[in-house]
Design a protein around this motif. Structure first.
Motif, mmCIF file in Angstrom:
data_model
loop_
_atom_site.group_PDB
_atom_site.id
_atom_site.type_symbol
_atom_site.label_atom_id
_atom_site.label_comp_id
_atom_site.label_asym_id
_atom_site.label_seq_id
_atom_site.Cartn_x
_atom_site.Cartn_y
_atom_site.Cartn_z
ATOM 1 N N CYS A 87 0.693 -1.310 0.150
ATOM 2 C CA CYS A 87 -0.214 -0.231 0.000
ATOM 3 C C CYS A 87 0.885 1.213 -0.181
ATOM 4 O O CYS A 87 2.175 1.138 0.083
ATOM 5 N N PHE A 105 -4.626 0.170 -3.539
ATOM 6 C CA PHE A 105 -3.488 -0.034 -2.878
ATOM 7 C C PHE A 105 -3.202 0.968 -1.559
ATOM 8 O O PHE A 105 -2.241 1.801 -1.605
ATOM 9 N N THR A 106 -4.273 1.130 -0.800
ATOM 10 C CA THR A 106 -4.230 2.274 0.225
ATOM 11 C C THR A 106 -4.072 1.158 1.678
ATOM 12 O O THR A 106 -4.306 0.093 1.770
ATOM 13 N N LYS A 124 -7.148 -0.583 2.599
ATOM 14 C CA LYS A 124 -7.214 -1.733 1.798
ATOM 15 C C LYS A 124 -6.492 -2.982 2.304
ATOM 16 O O LYS A 124 -6.890 -3.846 2.413
ATOM 17 N N ILE A 125 -5.045 -2.475 2.444
ATOM 18 C CA ILE A 125 -4.180 -3.670 3.025
ATOM 19 C C ILE A 125 -4.751 -4.175 4.450
ATOM 20 O O ILE A 125 -4.468 -5.399 4.665
#
Length: 208
Positions: free
Chosen positions: A30, A191-192, A195-196
């Protein structure tokens, strides 16, 4: 393999050489999009960020820039001194610049203002964090199809995925047709930090 360990990979490409392990999930790296701010109006130079080594292939980026008459900025510490000595003849400080290892603020400005980020890797890189850092700033990618590139870059949307020098040159020529906002949105959606965290929680909960 002996203990059948549950493994979370940072890309599907990372699994290629070890097909018989116990894979639980793939969770992509991310970027903090708040720190890597979007810039819609770049300057007229190409950028390549990464350690100086044959596996990164800065020589290809230099060849592309020289063929197109564009400026190229290289940044990164020297990992392979012999390779750097080969590159030095082309690093003139004007068209081709090498800045060495740099701090975050300088790195951020380079990402934000680059016309394109060049990623001509010679190895099966399992992710390539620099690509999402660049795209978060709106900078499109031109990359060789190695490692996880196809999982990180959307061909014809956030840049171009190519196979050789000729294709890389042609891709850079048409880089202005890539919407820089689409690059930013791609990172925001995939890819934030949020999100991870969500993906790791999901993967770990599935094991319980």
């Amino acid at each position: 393999q002996a203990y059948n360990t549950n493994i979370i990979t940072i890309s599907n490409a990372q699994r290629k050489d070890f097909p018989n392990l116990n894979y639980s999930a793939t969770v992509y790296n991310c970027v903090d999009v708040e720190k890597y701010a979007f810039n819609p109006t770049p300057q007229d130079y190409l950028l390549m960020m990464g350690t100086i080594g044959r596996h990164k292939n800065q020589g290809e980026a230099i060849a592309v820039a020289k063929e197109l008459g564009l400026k190229l900025v290289l940044a990164g510490k020297i990992r392979d001194q012999d390779y750097f000595e080969e590159l030095k003849k082309d690093i003139d400080g004007e068209q081709i610049k090498w800045l060495g290892e740099i701090g975050f603020e300088e790195k951020l400005k380079l990402y934000q203002n680059a016309k394109a980020f060049i990623f001509p890797i010679n190895w099966e890189e399992p992710f390539g964090l620099v690509m999402i850092e660049a795209m978060s700033c709106g900078t499109p990618i031109v990359a060789f199809n190695r490692g996880a590139v196809t999982e990180v870059v959307r061909d014809n949307l956030t840049g171009y995925i190519v196979d050789n020098h000729i294709q890389m040159v042609e891709a850079v020529k048409k880089i202005d047709s890539i919407d820089r906002l689409a690059c930013r949105k791609h990172v925001e959606e995939n890819f934030t930090v949020e999100k991870i965290i969500d993906e790791y929680e999901k993967a770990l909960q599935a094991l319980s």
